[in-house]
Design a protein around this motif. Structure first.
Motif, PDB file in Angstrom:
ATOM      1  N   UNK A   1       0.892  -1.465   0.026  1.00 26.84           N
ATOM      2  CA  UNK A   1      -0.077   0.040   0.045  1.00 26.84           C
ATOM      3  C   UNK A   1       0.893   1.323  -0.043  1.00 26.84           C
ATOM      4  N   UNK A   2       1.917   1.143   0.755  1.00 25.95           N
ATOM      5  CA  UNK A   2       2.804   2.285   0.852  1.00 25.95           C
ATOM      6  C   UNK A   2       3.368   2.738  -0.555  1.00 25.95           C
ATOM      7  N   UNK A   3       3.811   1.488  -1.283  1.00 27.17           N
ATOM      8  CA  UNK A   3       4.331   1.924  -2.525  1.00 27.17           C
ATOM      9  C   UNK A   3       3.259   2.193  -3.568  1.00 27.17           C
ATOM     10  N   UNK A   4       2.085   1.653  -3.512  1.00 28.83           N
ATOM     11  CA  UNK A   4       1.127   2.169  -4.404  1.00 28.83           C
ATOM     12  C   UNK A   4       0.771   3.697  -4.066  1.00 28.83           C
ATOM     13  N   UNK A   5       0.865   4.249  -2.997  1.00 25.90           N
ATOM     14  CA  UNK A   5       0.663   5.583  -2.661  1.00 25.90           C
ATOM     15  C   UNK A   5       1.644   6.245  -3.181  1.00 25.90           C
TER      16      UNK A   5
ATOM     17  N   UNK B   1       3.573   5.582  -5.781  1.00 31.66           N
ATOM     18  CA  UNK B   1       3.661   5.726  -7.446  1.00 31.66           C
ATOM     19  C   UNK B   1       2.374   6.627  -7.664  1.00 31.66           C
ATOM     20  N   UNK B   2       1.211   6.749  -6.997  1.00 31.97           N
ATOM     21  CA  UNK B   2       0.554   7.649  -7.302  1.00 31.97           C
ATOM     22  C   UNK B   2       0.240   8.955  -7.159  1.00 31.97           C
ATOM     23  N   UNK B   3       1.584   9.236  -6.615  1.00 35.12           N
ATOM     24  CA  UNK B   3       2.045  10.854  -6.133  1.00 35.12           C
ATOM     25  C   UNK B   3       3.170  10.993  -7.160  1.00 35.12           C
TER      26      UNK B   3
ATOM     27  N   UNK C   1      -5.545  16.575 -13.107  1.00 33.70           N
ATOM     28  CA  UNK C   1      -4.608  16.180 -12.147  1.00 33.70           C
ATOM     29  C   UNK C   1      -3.161  16.641 -12.156  1.00 33.70           C
ATOM     30  N   UNK C   2      -2.633  16.879 -13.127  1.00 32.79           N
ATOM     31  CA  UNK C   2      -1.438  17.540 -13.651  1.00 32.79           C
ATOM     32  C   UNK C   2      -1.225  18.287 -14.806  1.00 32.79           C
TER      33      UNK C   2
ATOM     34  N   UNK D   1       0.653  18.174  -6.067  1.00 33.67           N
ATOM     35  CA  UNK D   1       0.006  17.979  -4.917  1.00 33.67           C
ATOM     36  C   UNK D   1       1.320  17.997  -3.855  1.00 33.67           C
ATOM     37  N   UNK D   2       0.872  18.161  -2.636  1.00 35.92           N
ATOM     38  CA  UNK D   2       2.144  18.173  -1.430  1.00 35.92           C
ATOM     39  C   UNK D   2       2.639  16.620  -1.688  1.00 35.92           C
ATOM     40  N   UNK D   3       3.919  16.398  -1.423  1.00 33.92           N
ATOM     41  CA  UNK D   3       4.696  15.098  -1.141  1.00 33.92           C
ATOM     42  C   UNK D   3       4.833  14.562  -2.755  1.00 33.92           C
ATOM     43  N   UNK D   4       4.519  15.122  -3.714  1.00 33.63           N
ATOM     44  CA  UNK D   4       4.719  14.461  -5.132  1.00 33.63           C
ATOM     45  C   UNK D   4       6.215  14.533  -5.491  1.00 33.63           C
ATOM     46  N   UNK D   5       6.251  13.390  -6.478  1.00 33.34           N
ATOM     47  CA  UNK D   5       7.544  13.276  -7.012  1.00 33.34           C
ATOM     48  C   UNK D   5       7.270  13.660  -8.580  1.00 33.34           C
ATOM     49  N   UNK D   6       8.037  14.743  -8.908  1.00 29.33           N
ATOM     50  CA  UNK D   6       7.755  15.079 -10.443  1.00 29.33           C
ATOM     51  C   UNK D   6       9.049  14.535 -11.148  1.00 29.33           C
ATOM     52  N   UNK D   7       8.847  13.936 -12.329  1.00 33.43           N
ATOM     53  CA  UNK D   7       9.918  13.434 -13.296  1.00 33.43           C
ATOM     54  C   UNK D   7       9.822  14.550 -14.486  1.00 33.43           C
TER      55      UNK D   7
END
Length: 384
Positions: free
Chosen positions: A126-130, A132-134, A157-158, A256-262
């Motif tokens: 679940x942690x990994x899913x969250x 990747x959703x960010x 969403x983006x 969103x807060x806590x996102x990873x942007x590539x």
């Protein structure tokens, strides 16, 4: 290359909700996985092994993972649970093999069912899913700017893989009254004002606005005013640089807060000084706050720009960017497959292991130009 605020990089938390008092609690997780093509004709991707390492509080590190195994005789493939410093208790009668992982990182249901104290493995999934959703991705070639943009009030969403929703994202953020703090104790500013300020900081424009063309229509136009001009023009009329970098700037503050942007090559179509200024904008983005709360985003940037990297090095030396907030990697394709090699960055912004000709032979070019100019001058004087 990764740029991230330290809280985003190092404060990811995981705790085993059911067994944490009896077993372990960890604030830092490391994940390593190996995925390869199969050797048979199918040539499909297959997980060989993955492993999680937990930095536990007051205990030795705990490692838990899955590993592929080949059964002797029939060659059948299955997986086994691997672990160190954590004792799994096998359930009675559960002697069957574990099947393939969930995607490349997740423990299958059998891993939970076959062991009495493995329920927390689902929490890891679940942690990994969250995580990747960010993750948000922006490609290297963004959509060309248009003269009219339609917005019906939806919230994207983006900005999209091609940056096609950048203007709609600005309108949605302003409609939601999102406000950004660029620095501590600085006043909050509306989202649209932040984007305009970033464009001006990069010396690309003098002013920026988005206007609805009619109360009876849902169409908007984007206009800019360039340096030294009093006239407003549509964004397609000011060259590729502004339209290509606009989705980059919007995504930096819209995610969103806590996102990873590539992002791939965010510096495309920008002149050298703007490429350097873009690095400053990204530093502001990772330190920015929304409604006085840290946004905590991480950036993964693929770039070919020396000016971009040099500015980051300078900011590390100046203390604007902490050296542990920046990691840089070089894709070494001298061998196959290509390998990412980490560049060693110190607290002064120096990179201690520059690859050979990483940015070309600048010193060699300067020397060769000077020598050629001298030889030309000698020839001209001789023939005079």
């Amino acid at each position: 290359m990764r740029i991230c605020d330290r809280s985003a990089c190092y404060d990811k938390k995981f705790e085993n909700s059911k067994l944490r008092e009896k077993r372990f609690a960890s604030k830092h997780i490391k994940f390593v996985g190996e995925v390869k093509m199969t050797d048979d004709r199918s040539q499909i991707l297959e997980v060989n092994v993955f492993n999680y390492t937990f930095d536990t509080v007051g205990q030795d590190k705990i490692e838990i993972g899955l590993k592929k195994k080949i059964q002797p005789g029939n060659g059948k493939k299955s997986y086994e649970l691997t672990y160190r410093n954590y004792d799994f208790v096998r359930s009675r009668g559960r002697v069957w093999d574990i099947t393939s992982p969930v995607r490349f990182y997740g423990f299958p249901d059998e891993a939970v069912a076959y062991y009495q104290n493995a329920n927390f493995l689902q929490n890891i999934n679940l942690y990994h899913e969250k995580l990747f959703s960010g993750i948000y991705y922006l490609g290297p070639l963004r959509r060309q700017a248009k003269r009219l943009y339609n917005w019906n009030g939806s919230v994207p969403d983006s900005v999209g893989y091609l940056g096609q929703d950048a203007v709609q994202a600005i309108l949605a953020a302003d409609d939601a009254n999102r406000k950004i703090n660029l620095k501590n104790h600085s006043p909050r500013k509306p989202f649209k004002a932040i984007i305009a300020e970033m464009l001006k900081k990069m010396s690309l424009i003098e002013d920026f606005k988005i206007e609805r063309i009619s109360d009876k229509r849902q169409d908007y136009d984007v206009k800019v005013r360039t340096k030294g001009s009093k006239n407003w023009v549509d964004i397609p009329d000011v060259g590729m640089g502004v339209s290509q970098v606009l989705p980059v700037l919007v995504e930096l503050f819209y995610a969103p807060v806590g996102s990873v942007i590539i992002m791939e090559q965010p510096e495309l179509h920008l002149h050298p000084s703007a490429q350097a200024a873009l690095a400053d904008v990204m530093i502001m983005a990772i330190h920015a706050k929304e409604n006085f709360e840290k946004r905590g985003i991480q950036l993964l940037i693929e770039t070919h720009s020396e000016h971009f990297l040099r500015r980051l090095q300078r900011r590390v030396a100046e203390g604007v960017l902490e050296y542990d907030e920046l990691s840089a990697y070089f894709a070494n394709n001298d061998r196959f497959p290509a390998k990412l090699e980490e560049l060693q960055l110190d607290i002064f912004g120096n990179i201690e292991n520059w690859p050979r000709n990483f940015f070309g032979d600048i010193a060699g070019d300067v020397f060769a130009q000077t020598d050629a100019a001298l030889q030309k001058r000698i020839r001209e004087e001789f023939y005079e």
